[in-house]
Write an enzyme that holds these catalytic residues in place. Structure first.
Site, PDB file in Angstrom:
ATOM      1  N   ARG A   1       0.852  -1.327   0.198  1.00 28.74           N
ATOM      2  CA  ARG A   1      -0.181  -0.096   0.164  1.00 28.74           C
ATOM      3  C   ARG A   1       1.036   1.110   0.045  1.00 28.74           C
ATOM      4  O   ARG A   1       0.389   2.283  -0.659  1.00 28.74           O
ATOM      5  CB  ARG A   1      -0.951   0.060   1.050  1.00 28.74           C
ATOM      6  CG  ARG A   1      -2.076  -1.113   1.051  1.00 28.74           C
ATOM      7  CD  ARG A   1      -2.977  -0.831   2.123  1.00 28.74           C
ATOM      8  NE  ARG A   1      -2.849  -1.511   3.471  1.00 28.74           N
ATOM      9  CZ  ARG A   1      -3.040  -2.787   3.487  1.00 28.74           C
ATOM     10  NH1 ARG A   1      -3.850  -3.518   2.727  1.00 28.74           N
ATOM     11  NH2 ARG A   1      -2.729  -3.509   4.887  1.00 28.74           N
TER      12      ARG A   1
ATOM     13  N   PHE B   1     -10.458  -5.670  -7.463  1.00 28.02           N
ATOM     14  CA  PHE B   1     -10.499  -6.487  -6.084  1.00 28.02           C
ATOM     15  C   PHE B   1     -10.078  -5.762  -5.084  1.00 28.02           C
ATOM     16  O   PHE B   1      -9.285  -6.006  -4.310  1.00 28.02           O
ATOM     17  CB  PHE B   1      -9.291  -7.862  -6.309  1.00 28.02           C
ATOM     18  CG  PHE B   1      -9.572  -8.521  -7.661  1.00 28.02           C
ATOM     19  CD1 PHE B   1     -10.510  -9.409  -7.582  1.00 28.02           C
ATOM     20  CD2 PHE B   1      -8.607  -8.252  -8.580  1.00 28.02           C
ATOM     21  CE1 PHE B   1     -10.592 -10.283  -8.940  1.00 28.02           C
ATOM     22  CE2 PHE B   1      -9.010  -8.920  -9.863  1.00 28.02           C
ATOM     23  CZ  PHE B   1      -9.874  -9.850 -10.096  1.00 28.02           C
TER      24      PHE B   1
ATOM     25  N   CYS C   1      -1.695 -14.078  -4.688  1.00 24.97           N
ATOM     26  CA  CYS C   1      -1.298 -14.734  -3.328  1.00 24.97           C
ATOM     27  C   CYS C   1      -1.446 -16.245  -3.079  1.00 24.97           C
ATOM     28  O   CYS C   1      -1.477 -16.733  -2.369  1.00 24.97           O
ATOM     29  CB  CYS C   1      -2.200 -13.937  -2.388  1.00 24.97           C
ATOM     30  SG  CYS C   1      -4.120 -14.262  -2.862  1.00 24.97           S
TER      31      CYS C   1
HETATM   32  N1  SAH Z   1      -6.703  -5.690  -2.266  1.00 28.74           N
HETATM   33  C1  SAH Z   1      -7.620  -5.692  -0.924  1.00 28.74           C
HETATM   34  C2  SAH Z   1      -7.513  -7.265  -0.796  1.00 28.74           C
HETATM   35  C3  SAH Z   1      -8.226  -8.017  -2.123  1.00 28.74           C
HETATM   36  S1  SAH Z   1      -9.006  -9.734  -1.590  1.00 28.74           S
HETATM   37  C4  SAH Z   1      -6.705  -5.117   0.093  1.00 28.74           C
HETATM   38  O1  SAH Z   1      -5.611  -4.925  -0.048  1.00 28.74           O
HETATM   39  O2  SAH Z   1      -7.445  -4.989   1.218  1.00 28.74           O
HETATM   40  C5  SAH Z   1      -9.623 -10.044  -3.069  1.00 28.74           C
HETATM   41  C6  SAH Z   1     -10.963  -9.292  -3.393  1.00 28.74           C
HETATM   42  O3  SAH Z   1     -11.499  -9.812  -4.397  1.00 28.74           O
HETATM   43  C7  SAH Z   1     -12.108  -9.720  -2.187  1.00 28.74           C
HETATM   44  O4  SAH Z   1     -12.756  -8.669  -1.593  1.00 28.74           O
HETATM   45  C8  SAH Z   1     -13.264 -10.543  -2.919  1.00 28.74           C
HETATM   46  O5  SAH Z   1     -14.536 -10.170  -2.582  1.00 28.74           O
HETATM   47  C9  SAH Z   1     -12.928  -9.868  -4.430  1.00 28.74           C
HETATM   48  N2  SAH Z   1     -13.124 -10.721  -5.481  1.00 28.74           N
HETATM   49  C10 SAH Z   1     -13.268 -12.244  -5.593  1.00 28.74           C
HETATM   50  N3  SAH Z   1     -13.483 -12.565  -6.780  1.00 28.74           N
HETATM   51  C11 SAH Z   1     -13.955 -11.460  -7.570  1.00 28.74           C
HETATM   52  C12 SAH Z   1     -14.433 -11.152  -8.769  1.00 28.74           C
HETATM   53  N4  SAH Z   1     -14.372 -12.405  -9.821  1.00 28.74           N
HETATM   54  N5  SAH Z   1     -14.557 -10.001  -9.318  1.00 28.74           N
HETATM   55  C13 SAH Z   1     -14.447  -8.993  -8.586  1.00 28.74           C
HETATM   56  N6  SAH Z   1     -14.126  -9.047  -7.117  1.00 28.74           N
HETATM   57  C14 SAH Z   1     -13.831 -10.456  -6.609  1.00 28.74           C
END
Ligand code: SAH
Length: 402
Positions: A218, A234, A346
């Site tokens: 971040r 995401f 991840c």
């Molecule tokens: N970048 C975030 C963590 C992401 S975790 C941080 O730093 O806090 C992955 C995220 O992707 C989750 O919130 C999940 O709800 C979302 N997700 C999963 N599959 C998805 C999809 N097909 N399209 C959009 N979002 C998705």
């Protein structure tokens, strides 16, 4: 104590202090051993190797507590392990980093199956193995003592359990969540991270509530964000999006399938004093929305891709590769000349080499030239024990495109 005898020549990884004993390496377990019980691990020739937690339901039949024959598996061991794990953190992170970070990271802190995260004045923990479950009360004690000596200025208000991760099934354990000690955390716990503040849902959020492993990344986004139009795909509760605004981004578009997460992301935006005009929420499936954005003629100067784990096992890597390839391809198509891509995986089963190749293939298909400006990984509160490469799972590339 029951004795777990290994098959001939199956002690090699243990002698190098890798803490797992796979079921295929076990010749026999003598004596009545119940799940979570400590067993003496011996070679086929009868030589002592380790003391481990027995987990008959799991493919990982044993997880080592100690490689020292003189060390008993008793409350003293858990006190020492927790204390050492806690003490590593402040020196690694520095006090200005804030008040949310991982304090115990399982095998990497010599405590297989035990995860403990700090969120402000609360601890949230997970017990993910039969052995960890067996020592629950001892661990709770150790966590309280560890907190008191590591953070003497900040009183611990409560300990909340999130032993509701799916991996518990593999250990034959039912899910458990709730207050384990002290006060119950509020519905949303407010934490500090550098200059940012975040509301964390420790009860219902992903993992223990927040992606603590992305803290340093971040920061990297914040440093690169000035003046840029950002797509945060995401987005979860907006961690990278907030950091981008803190770093001076012009505007952030947050793409996320969970509308609850997006709602919390917007609250985090307001909490940090950023105007609603600088923030756009795009609920939906990334595979679809990344294409819709192109059809709308949108483009961005900085794109973040932080998808969930696409591969849960080695067998899923091929399918996962197609998923990573597709979202990276769409991201390259959305990037303006001179733009930056922060792309993550991840999945521990995806090697850094394969991930780089997938991103390179995606750029090629999108007809873009680029170069890796930085390589990113999980933060230092998620260390990797030298003997346990499985501890490293998060990898990221910062790609600058022409
Ligand atoms: N970048 C975030 C963590 C992401 S975790 C941080 O730093 O806090 C992955 C995220 O992707 C989750 O919130 C999940 O709800 C979302 N997700 C999963 N599959 C998805 C999809 N097909 N399209 C959009 N979002 C998705």
């Amino acid at each position: 104590m029951a004795i777990l005898t290994l098959k001939p020549r199956r002690e090699r990884s243990l002698l190098r202090h890798h803490p797992w004993i796979f079921s295929g390496a076990v010749a026999e377990v003598s004596g009545p051993a119940t799940p979570g019980e400590t067993v003496e691990v011996r070679t086929a020739e009868g030589r002592w190797v380790a003391r481990a937690a027995f987990s008959p339901a799991s493919q990982i039949t044993g997880r080592v507590w100690t490689f020292l024959e003189s060390e008993a598996v008793d409350p003293g061991l858990f006190d020492r392990r927790v204390q050492a794990a806690f003490l590593r953190r402040p020196s690694l992170l520095g006090a200005r980093e804030g008040n949310a970070f991982r304090l115990v990271y399982s095998e990497n802190d010599g405590l297989p199956g035990v995860v403990a995260d700090r969120y402000g004045s609360f601890l949230v923990f997970q017990l993910l193995s039969a052995g960890a479950e067996r020592w629950r009360e001892t661990l709770l004690d150790a966590l309280r003592k560890g907190w008191a000596s590591t953070f003497p200025e900040d009183a611990l208000e409560g300990i909340w359990e999130r032993s509701d991760a799916e991996v518990r099934q593999k250990e034959g354990l039912a899910p458990r969540a709730g207050a384990a000690w002290g006060a119950e955390p509020p519905a949303l716990v407010e934490v500090r991270e550098g200059e940012s503040r975040f509301l964390v849902d420790v009860r219902g959020g992903h993992k223990t509530g927040f992606y603590l492993d992305q803290r340093e990344n971040r920061r990297a986004v914040a440093r690169a964000a000035r003046g840029r139009d950002v797509l945060n795909a995401f987005a979860y509760t907006g961690g990278f999006g907030i950091s981008a605004l803190q770093g001076g981004a012009r505007r952030v578009t947050n793409l996320e399938s969970s509308v609850e997460a997006l709602a919390l992301a917007d609250r985090n935006r307001a909490l940090n004093g950023h105007p609603a005009e600088a923030w756009e929420a795009r609920p939906g499936d990334a595979f679809r929305v990344l294409r819709a954005l192109q059809e709308e003629g949108r483009s961005f100067d900085l794109v973040i891709l932080d998808p969930p784990k696409f591969a849960d096992s080695r067998g899923q890597v091929e399918g996962a590769s197609r998923g990573y390839k597709d979202i990276n391809l769409q991201a390259f198509r959305l990037l303006r000349p001179g733009g930056l891509l922060f792309t993550f995986s991840c999945s521990g089963h995806m090697s850094p080499e394969l991930f780089q190749k997938i991103v390179a293939d995606a750029a090629l298909d999108a007809g873009r030239e680029g170069r890796i400006l930085r390589r990113l990984e999980q933060g230092p509160d998620h260390p990797t024990a030298l003997a346990f490469p499985e501890g490293s799972y998060l990898k990221g590339l910062v790609v600058g495109v022409e």
